[in-house]
Enzyme design. Structure first.
Site, mmCIF file in Angstrom:
data_model
loop_
_atom_site.group_PDB
_atom_site.id
_atom_site.type_symbol
_atom_site.label_atom_id
_atom_site.label_comp_id
_atom_site.label_asym_id
_atom_site.label_seq_id
_atom_site.Cartn_x
_atom_site.Cartn_y
_atom_site.Cartn_z
ATOM 1 N N ASP A 155 1.142 -1.258 0.170
ATOM 2 C CA ASP A 155 -0.316 0.064 -0.149
ATOM 3 C C ASP A 155 1.310 1.152 0.084
ATOM 4 O O ASP A 155 1.399 1.818 1.043
ATOM 5 C CB ASP A 155 -0.878 -0.009 1.278
ATOM 6 C CG ASP A 155 -2.242 1.123 1.233
ATOM 7 O OD1 ASP A 155 -2.244 1.600 2.737
ATOM 8 O OD2 ASP A 155 -1.854 1.928 0.656
ATOM 9 N N ASN A 406 7.273 -7.143 6.566
ATOM 10 C CA ASN A 406 5.141 -6.054 7.346
ATOM 11 C C ASN A 406 4.881 -6.860 5.927
ATOM 12 O O ASN A 406 4.420 -7.186 5.161
ATOM 13 C CB ASN A 406 5.679 -4.752 6.518
ATOM 14 C CG ASN A 406 4.131 -3.809 7.125
ATOM 15 O OD1 ASN A 406 4.225 -3.637 8.810
ATOM 16 N ND2 ASN A 406 3.222 -4.400 6.348
ATOM 17 N N GLU A 407 3.128 -7.774 7.589
ATOM 18 C CA GLU A 407 2.188 -8.099 7.285
ATOM 19 C C GLU A 407 2.901 -9.195 6.134
ATOM 20 O O GLU A 407 1.846 -9.745 4.845
ATOM 21 C CB GLU A 407 0.843 -7.206 6.540
ATOM 22 C CG GLU A 407 0.759 -5.972 7.968
ATOM 23 C CD GLU A 407 0.140 -5.410 7.254
ATOM 24 O OE1 GLU A 407 -0.786 -5.207 6.376
ATOM 25 O OE2 GLU A 407 -0.976 -4.842 7.791
ATOM 26 N N TYR A 459 -5.896 -2.204 13.752
ATOM 27 C CA TYR A 459 -6.967 -1.249 13.509
ATOM 28 C C TYR A 459 -8.368 -1.827 12.858
ATOM 29 O O TYR A 459 -9.991 -1.410 12.386
ATOM 30 C CB TYR A 459 -6.937 -1.548 11.154
ATOM 31 C CG TYR A 459 -5.890 -0.909 10.802
ATOM 32 C CD1 TYR A 459 -4.768 -1.078 10.303
ATOM 33 C CD2 TYR A 459 -5.437 0.696 11.030
ATOM 34 C CE1 TYR A 459 -3.627 -1.051 9.661
ATOM 35 C CE2 TYR A 459 -4.212 1.225 10.707
ATOM 36 C CZ TYR A 459 -3.116 0.435 9.615
ATOM 37 O OH TYR A 459 -1.654 0.963 9.903
ATOM 38 N N TYR A 463 -10.898 -0.374 9.662
ATOM 39 C CA TYR A 463 -11.612 -1.447 8.837
ATOM 40 C C TYR A 463 -12.469 -2.242 9.364
ATOM 41 O O TYR A 463 -13.350 -2.747 8.507
ATOM 42 C CB TYR A 463 -9.916 -2.540 8.168
ATOM 43 C CG TYR A 463 -9.453 -1.773 7.374
ATOM 44 C CD1 TYR A 463 -7.819 -1.139 7.661
ATOM 45 C CD2 TYR A 463 -9.586 -0.707 6.518
ATOM 46 C CE1 TYR A 463 -7.139 -0.571 6.983
ATOM 47 C CE2 TYR A 463 -8.879 -0.158 5.444
ATOM 48 C CZ TYR A 463 -7.371 0.127 6.076
ATOM 49 O OH TYR A 463 -6.506 0.795 5.422
ATOM 50 N N GLU A 496 1.632 -0.566 14.153
ATOM 51 C CA GLU A 496 0.483 0.192 13.638
ATOM 52 C C GLU A 496 -0.850 0.709 14.280
ATOM 53 O O GLU A 496 -1.631 -1.016 14.731
ATOM 54 C CB GLU A 496 0.686 -0.331 11.684
ATOM 55 C CG GLU A 496 1.567 -0.050 11.611
ATOM 56 C CD GLU A 496 0.820 -0.462 9.583
ATOM 57 O OE1 GLU A 496 0.209 -0.326 9.349
ATOM 58 O OE2 GLU A 496 1.821 -0.601 9.151
ATOM 59 N N TRP A 541 0.604 5.035 12.781
ATOM 60 C CA TRP A 541 0.126 5.015 11.383
ATOM 61 C C TRP A 541 -0.804 5.908 10.419
ATOM 62 O O TRP A 541 -1.753 5.933 11.114
ATOM 63 C CB TRP A 541 -0.237 3.660 10.804
ATOM 64 C CG TRP A 541 0.155 3.718 9.701
ATOM 65 C CD1 TRP A 541 -0.894 3.639 8.046
ATOM 66 C CD2 TRP A 541 1.323 2.949 8.503
ATOM 67 N NE1 TRP A 541 -0.301 3.822 6.706
ATOM 68 C CE2 TRP A 541 0.345 3.046 7.408
ATOM 69 C CE3 TRP A 541 2.674 2.960 8.915
ATOM 70 C CZ2 TRP A 541 1.575 2.614 5.982
ATOM 71 C CZ3 TRP A 541 3.249 2.044 8.365
ATOM 72 C CH2 TRP A 541 3.416 1.804 6.609
HETATM 73 C C1 ADA Z 1 -1.217 -2.480 6.655
HETATM 74 C C2 ADA Z 1 -0.261 -1.488 5.683
HETATM 75 C C3 ADA Z 1 -0.030 -0.284 5.771
HETATM 76 C C4 ADA Z 1 -0.899 0.788 5.720
HETATM 77 C C5 ADA Z 1 -1.945 0.198 6.526
HETATM 78 C C6 ADA Z 1 -3.576 1.121 6.275
HETATM 79 O O1 ADA Z 1 -0.753 -2.239 7.908
HETATM 80 O O2 ADA Z 1 1.297 -2.005 6.896
HETATM 81 O O3 ADA Z 1 1.463 -0.747 4.821
HETATM 82 O O4 ADA Z 1 -1.160 -0.412 4.484
HETATM 83 O O5 ADA Z 1 -2.318 -1.314 6.148
HETATM 84 O O6 ADA Z 1 -2.626 2.176 6.113
HETATM 85 O O7 ADA Z 1 -4.260 0.101 6.002
#
Ligand code: ADA
Length: 587
Positions: A155, A406-407, A459, A463, A496, A541
């Site tokens: 992303d 990452n993820e 999140y 989300y 994050e 984040w």
């Molecule tokens: C994830 C990812 C990030 C960014 C974030 C988001 O955790 O690691 O790069 O994509 O989600 O903003 O949704």
């Protein structure tokens, strides 16, 4: 490819920044048609290097594929006895390089440096010509993987081109190839375990002295001299345990940097001089805590990106100085290099400002889209990128943890195979720093037992549990407790948490996409984080809005920044400043 630690303080270097000739090669005809032999480039465009091609002209905005760069450069006549390398600090994603029509090498990986020796291709005292074919095509086996500019498995925007510095470096053919510094503390004394690799590429046996100096603000603190005899075409690694009395330790509140100088001399002139900076500090994991110089620390900061209008991933010194000033003012003491190693200047400032950095590898997006995570091609690329990243930043006091992914899809059994290889490669290059990966699988994660520190991206309230911060708080608290119960000895960092906010959108009561909701979510998470004694850090984040590929879920940018893309503050910046300034760096 010869790896040389490019100190660039005492050696001769020629910066190749500037306007290069540029031409896209969408059909990939350039190699077959031998563009690298071209004399005339009149019909080519000119782009600035270092800088991605995407925002320098709308014609290249969404270009993914092959593109050619070229420029002429002058090499002084008196370099003709020298070892001459051409260094690339970062080219996304593949590079193939020709000098004076001769192929000299290629590299895959967009975020780590590489270099090639070129002295035997040079015309000394004349202009020489370099061609670089860059290819930023994504596949399911690039690292990171993807299928297109708007179908990345990650992303953030997939910039292309020569976006970090290019320069020539010349040294004697008896030179310092690498320096590794590992520091320890013994009472008031600093211990510097230095490992210095010296190479003799000449055809004679060379007798010389190796002088190792520790310098503190131009004052000589310690000096050791070793006699050295090197057979032709041989190398030697000298290990030295250096004591620094009344050591000034490196820490966030006083990031003291020393200079380490290695001089090869024959008693008369200096043959080679290599300098680098370092800090005396220790990092250890103990009883579920991260100890810096023996004290348990709490990380408060951000996930960042290297992103700015027009410059794309090329954050120049002025933008980085702005960012570090803003982070310092917020009371931040840490950041993660999400999701790739950042530039040398970025990391130099982290050392100088005393930030505690989680150095993350470009291994993002390794999930469903990728057939096999233990695919030998993927494993090999991941290991090489880990090696290159650690070899570049291993002496930096700011780097305290390596994040290897990452993820990733860490629910798959096969991920354990990839992670095992990655951990072994990290430890082979540097056994001193703890390793982690940022997990989004949480309680379903099948690989957390393998790492030293647990990092999670959450999140709830964005989300899932959309708009419901009460439920988000309860869920976050419960899941953190359950993770701690499963892994009681491992420190936990929330790497994050955040929400998109479109600058200028205000809602009362707070509503998703408004600045108020973003601020409320961050406050909610922060209260939970501070309430868990086993959580040793929180990274919001993101620091700033950043560019992404086109999708219905994004409004041209990922807007989870607490600053806009041009670094104007949203409401959250004020809130984060209050929260961070109240939290201590030490537990
Ligand atoms: C994830 C990812 C990030 C960014 C974030 C988001 O955790 O690691 O790069 O994509 O989600 O903003 O949704």
């Amino acid at each position: 490819m010869v790896w040389m630690s490019s100190s660039r303080f005492e050696r001769e270097s020629i910066d190749l920044s500037g306007f290069w000739y540029f031409k896209t090669d969408p059909e990939g005809r350039g190699e077959v048609e031998k563009w690298f032999e071209k004399e005339q480039l009149k019909d080519w465009d000119r782009l600035y290097v270092p800088c991605p091609w995407n925002e320098q002209d709308s014609a290249y905005a969404w270009y993914m594929g092959k593109a050619w760069y070229s420029r002429d450069f002058y090499v002084p006549k008196d370099w003709n006895e020298k070892a001459v390398s051409i260094f690339f600090e970062g080219v996304n994603y593949r590079a193939k390089v020709w000098v004076n029509k001769i192929f000299i090498g290629e590299h895959e990986g967009g975020f780590t440096p590489f270099c090639f020796r070129i002295e035997d291709k040079m015309k000394f005292g004349y202009d020489n010509r370099v061609f670089v074919m860059v290819d930023n095509t994504l596949t399911k086996k690039t690292i990171p993987p993807g299928e297109g500019m708007n179908r990345t498995y990650f992303d953030f925007f997939h910039y292309g081109g020569i976006y970090r510095e290019v320069y020539l470096l010349s040294t004697s053919k008896l030179y310092v190839k690498d320096v590794t510094l590992r520091t320890d503390i013994d009472g008031g004394r600093g211990i510097v375990n230095a490992s210095v690799n010296v190479v003799n590429e000449t055809t004679e046996t060379r007798s010389c002295q190796l002088i190792l100096r520790v310098i503190d603000s131009n004052e000589l603190v310690n000096e050791n001299t070793e006699p050295l005899v090197l057979e032709p075409s041989s190398d030697r690694t000298v290990e030295k345990r250096i004591i620094v009395k009344n050591a000034k330790l490196w820490c966030p509140e006083d990031p003291h940097l020393y200079k380490f100088a290695v001089i090869i001399t024959d008693g008369g002139s200096n043959i080679d001089v290599f300098e680098t900076r370092f800090g005396i500090r220790t990092v250890r994991i103990e009883n579920g805590r991260i100890l810096l110089n023996g004290r348990p620390i709490f990380l408060k900061g951000f996930g960042r990106h290297e992103d700015f209008p027009i410059l794309g991933k090329t954050l120049n010194g002025a933008i980085l100085r702005k960012d570090f000033g803003l982070m310092k003012d917020l009371g931040c003491n840490s950041f993660r290099t999400s999701h790739y190693p950042y530039s040398k200047t970025h990391m130099d400032l982290a050392d100088e400002y005393g930030f505690l950095v989680i150095l993350e590898m470009p291994t993002v997006g390794l999930w469903q889209g990728v057939e096999r995570l233990d695919d030998p091609e993927i494993v090999e690329k991941v290991k090489r990128m880990i090696c290159e990243a650690i070899q570049r930043d291993k002496n930096r006091p700011s780097v305290i943890i390596y994040s290897l992914f990452n993820e990733p899809d860490s629910c798959r059994e096969e991920f354990r195979i990839l992670l095992k290889e990655a951990i072994e490669e990290a430890r082979r290059n540097d056994p001193t720093r703890p390793v982690t990966f940022a997990s989004c699988m949480h309680l379903e994660d099948k690989a957390l037992d393998m790492v030293d520190v647990l990092c999670f991206n959450f999140y709830y309230g964005w989300y899932t549990l959309c708009g419901d911060l009460e439920a988000a708080s309860r869920t976050l608290s419960r899941v953190l407790d359950e993770l701690h119960e499963k892994y009681p000895d491992k420190p936990i960092i929330v790497t994050e948490f955040g929400a998109d906010a479109i600058a200028g959108v205000h809602r009362d009561p707070p509503e998703m996409w408004s600045e108020e909701y973003q601020a409320e979510l961050i406050k909610t998470y922060w209260n939970v984080i501070l309430s868990k004694k086993y959580v040793v850090g929180g990274h919001v984040w993101n620091f700033a809005d950043f560019r992404v590929g086109q999708s219905p879920g994004r409004t041209t940018l990922n807007r989870k920044g607490i600053f806009t893309r041009t670094r104007d503050p949203k409401l959250s910046a004020k809130i984060v400043r209050e929260l961070f300034r109240k939290a201590s760096t030490y537990l």
